[in-house]
Every structure is written in C-alpha cells, then in structure tokens.
Scaffold this motif. Structure first.
Motif, PDB file in Angstrom:
ATOM      1  N   ASN A 117       0.603  -1.345   0.021  1.00  0.00           N
ATOM      2  CA  ASN A 117      -0.079  -0.121  -0.039  1.00  0.00           C
ATOM      3  C   ASN A 117       0.776   1.152  -0.040  1.00  0.00           C
ATOM      4  OD1 ASN A 117      -2.535  -1.370   0.011  1.00  0.00           O
ATOM      5  ND2 ASN A 117      -2.558  -1.540   2.056  1.00  0.00           N
ATOM      6  N   VAL A 118       1.797   1.224  -0.791  1.00  0.00           N
ATOM      7  CA  VAL A 118       2.912   2.324  -0.705  1.00  0.00           C
ATOM      8  C   VAL A 118       2.137   3.348  -1.916  1.00  0.00           C
ATOM      9  CG1 VAL A 118       5.078   2.995  -1.925  1.00  0.00           C
ATOM     10  CG2 VAL A 118       4.866   1.330   0.008  1.00  0.00           C
ATOM     11  N   THR A 119       2.366   4.615  -1.679  1.00  0.00           N
ATOM     12  CA  THR A 119       1.907   5.622  -2.575  1.00  0.00           C
ATOM     13  C   THR A 119       3.141   5.655  -3.484  1.00  0.00           C
ATOM     14  OG1 THR A 119       0.350   6.794  -1.415  1.00  0.00           O
ATOM     15  CG2 THR A 119       1.160   7.877  -3.026  1.00  0.00           C
ATOM     16  N   TRP A 120       3.035   5.407  -4.742  1.00  0.00           N
ATOM     17  CA  TRP A 120       4.309   5.345  -5.683  1.00  0.00           C
ATOM     18  C   TRP A 120       4.242   6.747  -6.551  1.00  0.00           C
ATOM     19  CZ3 TRP A 120       4.525   2.757 -10.817  1.00  0.00           C
ATOM     20  CH2 TRP A 120       5.815   2.884 -11.492  1.00  0.00           C
ATOM     21  N   ILE A 121       5.365   7.420  -6.229  1.00  0.00           N
ATOM     22  CA  ILE A 121       5.602   8.746  -7.155  1.00  0.00           C
ATOM     23  C   ILE A 121       6.805   8.632  -7.822  1.00  0.00           C
ATOM     24  CG2 ILE A 121       6.096  11.271  -7.030  1.00  0.00           C
ATOM     25  CD1 ILE A 121       5.069  11.052  -3.794  1.00  0.00           C
ATOM     26  N   HIS A 122       6.584   8.920  -9.286  1.00  0.00           N
ATOM     27  CA  HIS A 122       7.680   8.653 -10.119  1.00  0.00           C
ATOM     28  C   HIS A 122       8.116  10.144 -10.746  1.00  0.00           C
ATOM     29  CE1 HIS A 122      10.731   6.600 -12.531  1.00  0.00           C
ATOM     30  NE2 HIS A 122      10.229   7.179 -13.720  1.00  0.00           N
ATOM     31  N   LYS A 123       9.454  10.319 -10.443  1.00  0.00           N
ATOM     32  CA  LYS A 123      10.217  11.566 -11.199  1.00  0.00           C
ATOM     33  C   LYS A 123      10.764  11.643 -12.361  1.00  0.00           C
ATOM     34  CE  LYS A 123      13.299  14.005  -9.221  1.00  0.00           C
ATOM     35  NZ  LYS A 123      14.146  14.667  -8.305  1.00  0.00           N
ATOM     36  N   CYS A 124      10.455  12.333 -13.536  1.00  0.00           N
ATOM     37  CA  CYS A 124      10.936  12.064 -14.791  1.00  0.00           C
ATOM     38  C   CYS A 124      11.084  13.437 -15.460  1.00  0.00           C
ATOM     39  CB  CYS A 124      10.363  10.967 -15.711  1.00  0.00           C
ATOM     40  SG  CYS A 124       8.623  11.700 -15.785  1.00  0.00           S
ATOM     41  N   ALA A 125      11.801  13.476 -16.593  1.00  0.00           N
ATOM     42  CA  ALA A 125      12.159  14.760 -17.026  1.00  0.00           C
ATOM     43  C   ALA A 125      11.538  14.727 -18.653  1.00  0.00           C
ATOM     44  CB  ALA A 125      13.606  15.106 -17.406  1.00  0.00           C
ATOM     45  N   GLY A 126      10.269  14.039 -18.742  1.00  0.00           N
ATOM     46  CA  GLY A 126       9.698  13.964 -20.135  1.00  0.00           C
ATOM     47  C   GLY A 126       8.340  13.627 -20.099  1.00  0.00           C
ATOM     48  N   GLY A 150      20.138  19.387 -11.487  1.00  0.00           N
ATOM     49  CA  GLY A 150      20.072  17.861 -11.429  1.00  0.00           C
ATOM     50  C   GLY A 150      19.822  17.504 -12.764  1.00  0.00           C
ATOM     51  N   ALA A 151      19.392  16.004 -13.265  1.00  0.00           N
ATOM     52  CA  ALA A 151      19.030  15.430 -14.291  1.00  0.00           C
ATOM     53  C   ALA A 151      17.810  16.286 -15.050  1.00  0.00           C
ATOM     54  CB  ALA A 151      18.553  14.242 -14.030  1.00  0.00           C
ATOM     55  N   THR A 152      18.361  16.830 -16.388  1.00  0.00           N
ATOM     56  CA  THR A 152      17.341  17.277 -17.173  1.00  0.00           C
ATOM     57  C   THR A 152      16.769  16.465 -18.416  1.00  0.00           C
ATOM     58  OG1 THR A 152      19.014  18.087 -18.448  1.00  0.00           O
ATOM     59  CG2 THR A 152      18.670  19.626 -16.905  1.00  0.00           C
ATOM     60  N   GLY A 153      17.122  15.452 -18.379  1.00  0.00           N
ATOM     61  CA  GLY A 153      16.769  14.406 -19.594  1.00  0.00           C
ATOM     62  C   GLY A 153      17.219  14.834 -20.816  1.00  0.00           C
ATOM     63  N   ARG A 154      16.921  14.233 -21.913  1.00  0.00           N
ATOM     64  CA  ARG A 154      17.497  14.663 -23.218  1.00  0.00           C
ATOM     65  C   ARG A 154      16.584  15.530 -24.208  1.00  0.00           C
ATOM     66  NH1 ARG A 154      17.780   8.593 -25.807  1.00  0.00           N
ATOM     67  NH2 ARG A 154      18.322   8.080 -23.834  1.00  0.00           N
ATOM     68  N   TYR A 155      15.457  16.041 -23.834  1.00  0.00           N
ATOM     69  CA  TYR A 155      14.461  16.812 -24.539  1.00  0.00           C
ATOM     70  C   TYR A 155      14.738  18.275 -24.379  1.00  0.00           C
ATOM     71  CZ  TYR A 155      13.244  12.045 -25.877  1.00  0.00           C
ATOM     72  OH  TYR A 155      13.166  10.738 -26.199  1.00  0.00           O
ATOM     73  N   GLY A 158      11.153  23.098 -21.274  1.00  0.00           N
ATOM     74  CA  GLY A 158      11.166  23.625 -20.279  1.00  0.00           C
ATOM     75  C   GLY A 158       9.778  23.556 -19.308  1.00  0.00           C
ATOM     76  N   THR A 159       9.586  23.836 -18.160  1.00  0.00           N
ATOM     77  CA  THR A 159       8.535  23.589 -17.233  1.00  0.00           C
ATOM     78  C   THR A 159       7.357  24.106 -17.715  1.00  0.00           C
ATOM     79  OG1 THR A 159      10.085  23.727 -15.364  1.00  0.00           O
ATOM     80  CG2 THR A 159       7.747  23.947 -14.933  1.00  0.00           C
ATOM     81  N   LEU A 160       7.308  25.185 -18.592  1.00  0.00           N
ATOM     82  CA  LEU A 160       5.863  25.630 -18.934  1.00  0.00           C
ATOM     83  C   LEU A 160       5.339  25.077 -20.104  1.00  0.00           C
ATOM     84  CD1 LEU A 160       4.468  28.561 -18.607  1.00  0.00           C
ATOM     85  CD2 LEU A 160       5.753  29.444 -20.266  1.00  0.00           C
ATOM     86  N   VAL A 161       6.053  24.316 -20.577  1.00  0.00           N
ATOM     87  CA  VAL A 161       5.545  23.432 -21.776  1.00  0.00           C
ATOM     88  C   VAL A 161       5.442  22.040 -21.196  1.00  0.00           C
ATOM     89  CG1 VAL A 161       6.018  22.299 -24.128  1.00  0.00           C
ATOM     90  CG2 VAL A 161       6.598  24.862 -23.693  1.00  0.00           C
ATOM     91  N   LEU A 162       6.347  21.361 -20.572  1.00  0.00           N
ATOM     92  CA  LEU A 162       6.330  19.988 -20.070  1.00  0.00           C
ATOM     93  C   LEU A 162       5.185  19.840 -19.139  1.00  0.00           C
ATOM     94  CD1 LEU A 162       7.836  17.258 -19.980  1.00  0.00           C
ATOM     95  CD2 LEU A 162       9.013  18.392 -18.294  1.00  0.00           C
ATOM     96  N   THR A 163       4.765  20.771 -18.373  1.00  0.00           N
ATOM     97  CA  THR A 163       3.986  20.624 -17.357  1.00  0.00           C
ATOM     98  C   THR A 163       2.314  20.416 -17.874  1.00  0.00           C
ATOM     99  OG1 THR A 163       4.980  21.838 -15.695  1.00  0.00           O
ATOM    100  CG2 THR A 163       2.730  21.258 -15.177  1.00  0.00           C
TER     101      THR A 163
END
Ligand SMILES: Cc1cc2nc3c(=O)[nH]c(=O)nc-3n(C[C@H](O)[C@H](O)[C@H](O)COP(=O)(O)O)c2cc1C
Length: 321
Positions: A117-126, A150-155, A158-163
């Motif tokens: 019953n863990v709440t699983w949160i995954h962090k990614c950059a894409g 930190g890690a920015t991913g390969r694409y 920016g936050t304004l578009v990715l979100t």
C-alpha cells in the motif's frame, strides 16, 4: 490554504514537494521539510548498506510524524548499491510514500509497492516517461523542466511546456518542478494544472540545509546565468553550478575522454566534500537556474510559509480580476 488532489492524497498542509538531494536530504533535512507542511523526501542512495538505511529511517521517524517520502535512486552509479535490499528495508520500516527517480522505470519493485500500500511517485524529465510510469501504476508523477537542478533529460523542454503537455497525456496527478523558487513559481504551475510544485535548488539556501556556509553564500551571489549543462555526450545531461569542476567535465567531454574519466570528474563523492568542507571548485554540484532568484537564507519553515503566502495572494488577486 491551497487544497489539491495531491495535498488530499498525501495529507499535506501545502502543495509543495521538497526535492530529494543526494548527500543533503538526510533524515533531519527531510523532516524539516515535512514539519514545515511540505513533503520532505529523504534520499537513500548515500547509505551503502541496508542497515545504515534502517538507522536513517528510524531517525526520520523520530523527527517527524508528518507525511514524508523516501527516494529510490534509479540513476546509474559509479559504485552501485543493491537497490532491492534498500527497497525491502523501506517496506519493512513502514515507509508509505516512495519516490523513484532515474533512467529506468522501477518495474521489479512495483508489485512490492502495491502489496505494501505504498503511494508510488515517479519523477522524470519527459512526458513519454510520465506516460510509461502512469501505465505501470504510478500514483503521482513529478515532471521537471529543463531549468531544474540535476538531471534534465534529453529533450530540453522547459517547465512551462512540459507541465501542461504531461497533464494532457496522463490521468494521474502531476507535480511540476524546474525553476520554482517562490510563490510566483508555485502559483504558475498550479495554474498550469499541476497538483503541487517541486522545489530543489531554492532549498539549498536554507538554514537547515546541511551544506557548507561558503556554498550558501556563493548561491546568494549567483545569477540565473551561473548554471551549465554537462554530460550530454553520455546521455546523462545534468544542470550544475558553473564552476571549475563543471568546466573540466565539459573539456573532458569535448576531448572525447573515456566515460569513466568523465563520470569520475562529476562524482557525487566530490560534491559531498564540497558540502562538508566548503571548497567551491573541487566537484560538480547540481544547481538549477532558479539559483539566480535566491536572495536570503531563511529557515525551511519560514521559506515555505512565505512561498505559500505569496502564492495565495497571487491566486486571490487573479481570481478577483
Ligand atoms: C544539489 C541537488 C542534488 C540533487 N540530487 C538529486 C538526487 O540525488 N536524485 C534526484 O532524483 N534528484 C536530485 N535533485 C533534483 C531535485 O530533487 C529536484 O528534482 C530539482 O532540484 C527541482 O528543480 P529545481 O532545482 O529547479 O527546483 C537534486 C537537485 C539538487 C539541486
């Protein structure tokens, strides 16, 4: 008070996640974040042995009874730890919120998370990684834009578009990070539809952050131009503080040095030395563009309260227009 799906799911006072930072997010720092009403996220990767992690989790539990998460690191490591043993200790110690981050999906741990019953949160950059995590059963996805420390991913998105792109692509709550340092940033990502804001770099200049005062003072003076991207040649792009060590990594990459040499130049052990001893050039430190928006060194609690006061005022003012 801002209530969102994520504050409700996790029982948080504020829609803020405090980014996990290797060699910084020890129990005391994660607890300070949780006690301030945000989600503290303890790093686990610096504990080499499961028993060391168990001690840290015991300490964490003694320092806060607020919601707190623990990170499982899926990034490649120079000296890998046996991650499954770490996960088992977390489950054994009753950790109820686990964040995974790194270059892969944690396929083999997911059944364990679900069984416990863990709440699983995954962090990614894409967005495509967020879709993968959602399809595997993640409860919440964090996405970080290109501004982030930190890690920015390969694409390079920016936050304004990715979100909004990610929110449109998946059905689970999205938390957005990358470049957020104040109430304006928090209000902005909430307006984009994120259910909480993830903050990393700004946290480094807080009283409780366990890094040397020299670094905190250097970040106070830094501008938005004082970061750079390294390790693109290894498909491991990271945004870091622009110092001599980071310049050296770029030189090694440009001269096509071997991978181990490059990874060694960027090794976490050297940043740990910087955090402890205050030498500003010995190693590479993850730092986001929001370093240029840091103007003081408050306590975590004061910082979170100030951020939420500002965000609330902005939201109020916009809705009164
Ligand atoms: C010094 C530092 C160390 C970090 N270490 C890690 C880490 O070990 N694992 C990880 O998933 N993210 C790490 N991050 C990323 C943060 O958790 C968070 O995603 C990011 O800082 C958010 O963007 P921002 O820096 O623009 O606020 C680190 C960030 C910083 C600034």
């Amino acid at each position: 008070m801002v209530k969102t799906k994520v504050t409700e799911m996790l029982g948080l006072e504020h829609p803020i996640f405090c980014g996990n930072m290797m060699n910084i997010s020890y129990p005391s720092f994660a607890a300070a974040c949780s006690n301030a009403g945000a989600l503290g996220i303890m790093a686990s990767v610096m504990y080499r042995k499961p028993e060391e992690l168990r001690e840290a989790l015991t300490e964490l539990k003694s320092l806060t009874n607020k919601p707190v998460a623990v990170n499982v690191n899926l990034f490649p490591m120079l000296k890998p730890i046996k991650q499954i043993d770490h996960v088992k200790v977390m489950l054994d110690e009753g950790v109820k919120i686990i964040e995974t981050s790194g270059h892969q999906a944690p396929d083999k741990y997911i059944p364990l998370f679900k069984d416990h019953n863990v709440t699983w949160i995954h962090k990614c950059a894409g967005t495509r990684y967020a879709q993968k995590a959602a399809s595997l059963g993640a409860d919440i996805v964090e996405v970080v834009g290109w501004e982030n420390g930190g890690a920015t991913g390969r694409y390079d998105i920016g936050t304004l578009v990715l979100t909004p792109a990610t929110i449109d692509a998946i059905d689970i709550p999205v938390v957005a990070g990358g470049g957020i340092s104040d109430g304006r940033g928090v209000a902005a990502v909430l307006a984009l539809g994120a259910q909480a804001a993830l903050i990393g770099t700004r946290l480094m200049a807080t009283q409780e952050c366990p890094i040397h005062e020299n670094l905190k003072q250097a970040f106070l003076k830094a501008s938005i131009y004082d970061t750079m991207i390294i390790m693109r040649s290894l498909n491991a792009t990271h945004r870091v503080w622009s110092n001599q060590a980071a310049q050296k990594v770029i030189e090694l990459e440009n001269s096509k040095s071997n991978q181990m040499e490059i990874f060694n130049a960027a090794a976490g052990a050297k940043s740990k030395m910087m955090y402890e001893e205050g030498n500003l050039d010995v190693g590479v430190v993850s730092v986001g563009q929001s370093v240029g928006l840091i103007h003081d060194i408050p306590s975590v609690k004061d910082m979170i309260e100030r951020i939420m006061k500002e965000a609330n005022t902005i939201i109020q003012n916009l809705s009164n227009k």
